[in-house]
Motif scaffolding. Structure first.
Motif, PDB file in Angstrom:
ATOM      1  N   ARG A  73       0.822  -1.218   0.000  1.00 48.65           N
ATOM      2  CA  ARG A  73       0.000   0.000   0.000  1.00 48.65           C
ATOM      3  C   ARG A  73       0.849   1.257   0.000  1.00 48.65           C
ATOM      4  O   ARG A  73       0.396   2.326  -0.411  1.00 48.65           O
ATOM      5  CB  ARG A  73      -0.941  -0.002   1.204  1.00 48.65           C
ATOM      6  CG  ARG A  73      -2.151  -0.889   1.038  1.00 48.65           C
ATOM      7  CD  ARG A  73      -2.958  -0.974   2.304  1.00 48.65           C
ATOM      8  NE  ARG A  73      -3.321   0.333   2.820  1.00 48.65           N
ATOM      9  CZ  ARG A  73      -3.856   0.527   4.018  1.00 48.65           C
ATOM     10  NH1 ARG A  73      -4.072  -0.499   4.809  1.00 48.65           N
ATOM     11  NH2 ARG A  73      -4.170   1.736   4.416  1.00 48.65           N
ATOM     12  N   GLU A 108      -2.803  -1.959  11.736  1.00 50.09           N
ATOM     13  CA  GLU A 108      -3.002  -0.820  10.849  1.00 50.09           C
ATOM     14  C   GLU A 108      -3.136   0.460  11.663  1.00 50.09           C
ATOM     15  O   GLU A 108      -3.863   0.536  12.646  1.00 50.09           O
ATOM     16  CB  GLU A 108      -4.253  -1.034  10.008  1.00 50.09           C
ATOM     17  CG  GLU A 108      -4.418   0.004   8.937  1.00 50.09           C
ATOM     18  CD  GLU A 108      -5.504  -0.405   7.955  1.00 50.09           C
ATOM     19  OE1 GLU A 108      -6.000   0.470   7.234  1.00 50.09           O
ATOM     20  OE2 GLU A 108      -5.846  -1.590   7.921  1.00 50.09           O
ATOM     21  N   VAL A 111      -6.060   6.366   9.935  1.00 50.95           N
ATOM     22  CA  VAL A 111      -5.842   7.287   8.819  1.00 50.95           C
ATOM     23  C   VAL A 111      -6.405   8.645   9.175  1.00 50.95           C
ATOM     24  O   VAL A 111      -7.531   8.768   9.647  1.00 50.95           O
ATOM     25  CB  VAL A 111      -6.541   6.748   7.546  1.00 50.95           C
ATOM     26  CG1 VAL A 111      -6.371   7.729   6.398  1.00 50.95           C
ATOM     27  CG2 VAL A 111      -5.977   5.386   7.175  1.00 50.95           C
ATOM     28  N   SER A 116      -6.162  12.597   1.575  1.00 52.49           N
ATOM     29  CA  SER A 116      -5.649  11.296   1.178  1.00 52.49           C
ATOM     30  C   SER A 116      -6.489  10.142   1.718  1.00 52.49           C
ATOM     31  O   SER A 116      -6.299   9.004   1.307  1.00 52.49           O
ATOM     32  CB  SER A 116      -4.197  11.130   1.670  1.00 52.49           C
ATOM     33  OG  SER A 116      -4.165  11.084   3.088  1.00 52.49           O
ATOM     34  N   ALA A 117      -7.407  10.433   2.629  1.00 49.68           N
ATOM     35  CA  ALA A 117      -8.167   9.361   3.266  1.00 49.68           C
ATOM     36  C   ALA A 117      -8.984   8.530   2.285  1.00 49.68           C
ATOM     37  O   ALA A 117      -8.983   7.296   2.382  1.00 49.68           O
ATOM     38  CB  ALA A 117      -9.067   9.942   4.357  1.00 49.68           C
ATOM     39  N   THR A 120      -6.666   6.160   0.439  1.00 39.77           N
ATOM     40  CA  THR A 120      -6.180   5.140   1.370  1.00 39.77           C
ATOM     41  C   THR A 120      -7.232   4.056   1.557  1.00 39.77           C
ATOM     42  O   THR A 120      -6.923   2.864   1.603  1.00 39.77           O
ATOM     43  CB  THR A 120      -5.829   5.777   2.728  1.00 39.77           C
ATOM     44  OG1 THR A 120      -4.805   6.754   2.542  1.00 39.77           O
ATOM     45  CG2 THR A 120      -5.331   4.727   3.713  1.00 39.77           C
ATOM     46  N   GLN A 123      -7.230   1.827  -1.511  1.00 39.13           N
ATOM     47  CA  GLN A 123      -6.126   0.863  -1.480  1.00 39.13           C
ATOM     48  C   GLN A 123      -6.406  -0.273  -0.512  1.00 39.13           C
ATOM     49  O   GLN A 123      -6.090  -1.435  -0.796  1.00 39.13           O
ATOM     50  CB  GLN A 123      -4.832   1.583  -1.098  1.00 39.13           C
ATOM     51  CG  GLN A 123      -4.313   2.518  -2.177  1.00 39.13           C
ATOM     52  CD  GLN A 123      -3.036   3.211  -1.765  1.00 39.13           C
ATOM     53  OE1 GLN A 123      -2.967   3.820  -0.690  1.00 39.13           O
ATOM     54  NE2 GLN A 123      -2.018   3.128  -2.588  1.00 39.13           N
ATOM     55  N   ARG A 124      -7.011   0.049   0.625  1.00 40.24           N
ATOM     56  CA  ARG A 124      -7.349  -0.991   1.603  1.00 40.24           C
ATOM     57  C   ARG A 124      -8.363  -1.965   1.005  1.00 40.24           C
ATOM     58  O   ARG A 124      -8.231  -3.191   1.138  1.00 40.24           O
ATOM     59  CB  ARG A 124      -7.898  -0.348   2.864  1.00 40.24           C
ATOM     60  CG  ARG A 124      -8.274  -1.353   3.962  1.00 40.24           C
ATOM     61  CD  ARG A 124      -8.650  -0.652   5.248  1.00 40.24           C
ATOM     62  NE  ARG A 124      -9.741   0.291   5.062  1.00 40.24           N
ATOM     63  CZ  ARG A 124      -9.604   1.614   5.119  1.00 40.24           C
ATOM     64  NH1 ARG A 124      -8.424   2.147   5.350  1.00 40.24           N
ATOM     65  NH2 ARG A 124     -10.646   2.421   4.953  1.00 40.24           N
ATOM     66  N   TRP A 167     -14.863   4.770  -3.689  1.00 37.78           N
ATOM     67  CA  TRP A 167     -13.817   5.798  -3.651  1.00 37.78           C
ATOM     68  C   TRP A 167     -14.267   7.071  -4.335  1.00 37.78           C
ATOM     69  O   TRP A 167     -14.063   8.171  -3.803  1.00 37.78           O
ATOM     70  CB  TRP A 167     -12.538   5.287  -4.317  1.00 37.78           C
ATOM     71  CG  TRP A 167     -11.566   6.407  -4.555  1.00 37.78           C
ATOM     72  CD1 TRP A 167     -10.846   7.089  -3.610  1.00 37.78           C
ATOM     73  CD2 TRP A 167     -11.254   7.026  -5.799  1.00 37.78           C
ATOM     74  NE1 TRP A 167     -10.096   8.087  -4.195  1.00 37.78           N
ATOM     75  CE2 TRP A 167     -10.326   8.066  -5.541  1.00 37.78           C
ATOM     76  CE3 TRP A 167     -11.650   6.796  -7.117  1.00 37.78           C
ATOM     77  CZ2 TRP A 167      -9.801   8.870  -6.553  1.00 37.78           C
ATOM     78  CZ3 TRP A 167     -11.131   7.589  -8.123  1.00 37.78           C
ATOM     79  CH2 TRP A 167     -10.221   8.617  -7.835  1.00 37.78           C
TER      80      TRP A 167
END
Length: 328
Positions: A73, A108, A111, A116-117, A120, A123-124, A167
């Motif tokens: 990630r 983890e 965040v 950027s959250a 992120t 990606q998770r 997203w």
């Protein structure tokens, strides 16, 4: 091509013998880990147009991505050669090479709620989809006969498209709220035309809600909106950015960041996304039936599913570049 040249220089000159190499394989949901064993060589005897090479002594070629989720990630989505500098990640990779066994991912970290959250979170979610693809590959090797292992790949495919949809919605929400909190900032036309019910407007006028709170409530009420079709994605991002020539600009970013000099066009990117989404609909609504044989499902495998997940992440990363860039 500039990025291609930079990547080639890094591959040829900056990587040194003994470096740990983490290789995300395009043909498998697993990761290969080893050490660089020699210097750069330009070769003409390999198939597939491969020319630029360096030897690697591979310690493992079947490490599940889930066990290296923190490291994977952290990698930029559009970069092939990238040095991992986080000490804890390097230590984990050294431990993996020494033990020869996959590692459990570290806990983890939370965040921060900033720009950027949403990515992120994407990606998770895509990491989870990759874990499904890895599980399917391992079940394939075990020759499980009690159910169709290929359905695990289909679940990963559906998960990856859902991750893209989620997203886009979250990215739009975060950026709209940020714009609403800055009254003096110029707004896109679609943002200014966004409708809020009169009841919420009255609450703002009465001081019961801020404009940001009212907008957030309205956006949450629109959770039924779907952002999978490229046209809908472009329309959604028009709320927070000028989307003139949107997909052509996304394609230009993908071309600049391509690790093999491949040129993309906006039409190609949209067509690929539509095909990925259509396959998702076939899986979710039509049992992924083979159009030539109603008694069978269409073929699917781990490599194709992993490539789909990677492509979605690359396109999303390119979209972020466009959203964070001024319009020419």
């Amino acid at each position: 091509m500039d990025n291609y040249a930079i990547q080639l220089i890094a591959f040829r000159s900056k990587m040194t013998v003994g470096d740990i190499v983490l290789f995300l394989r395009r043909t498998s949901p697993d990761v290969a880990v080893g050490r660089l064993a020699g210097d750069y060589r330009y070769r003409t005897d390999l198939p597939g147009g491969i020319r630029h090479t360096r030897p690697v002594q591979w310690a493992r070629t079947d490490v599940p991505r889930a066990s290296l989720e923190a490291e994977v990630r952290a990698l930029p989505s559009l970069t092939t050669v990238y040095r991992i500098t986080q000490a804890e990640s390097v230590a984990r990779l050294e431990q993996l090479l020494a033990a020869g066994q996959p590692l459990l991912s570290p806990p983890e970290l939370p965040v921060a709620t900033n720009g950027s959250a949403p990515f992120t979170g994407l990606q998770r979610n895509l990491s989870y989809a990759r874990s499904l693809a890895t599980a399917g590959q391992h079940l394939d090797q075990l020759k499980v006969g009690s159910f169709e292992v290929s359905d695990v790949y289909r679940a990963a495919w559906v998960q990856s498209v859902a991750a893209l949809d989620h997203w886009v919605r979250q990215e739009i929400r975060c950026r709209m709220l940020a714009l609403a909190a800055q009254p003096a900032t110029p707004k896109p036309r679609a943002f200014s035309a966004f409708e809020i019910p009169l009841g919420l407007v009255e609450q703002v006028q009465a001081g019961e809600k801020t404009l940001v709170d009212a907008l957030d409530q309205r956006l949450r009420e629109q959770g039924h909106l779907v952002y999978q079709n490229p046209d809908k994605i472009r329309e959604g991002f028009a709320l927070v950015h000028d989307t003139t020539n949107f997909w052509n600009r996304v394609a230009l970013v993908l071309t600049r960041q391509s690790d093999d000099g491949v040129a993309f066009t906006g039409k190609q990117v949209q067509l690929e996304l539509r095909q990925l989404v259509q396959r998702r609909h076939k899986i979710a609504h039509e049992y992924d039936e083979d159009p030539d044989d109603a008694t069978r499902k269409r073929p699917i495998d781990g490599a194709t599913t992993t490539q789909t997940i990677d492509y979605i992440e690359q396109v999303a990363a390119a979209i972020l570049v466009v959203l964070d860039s001024p319009v020419d």
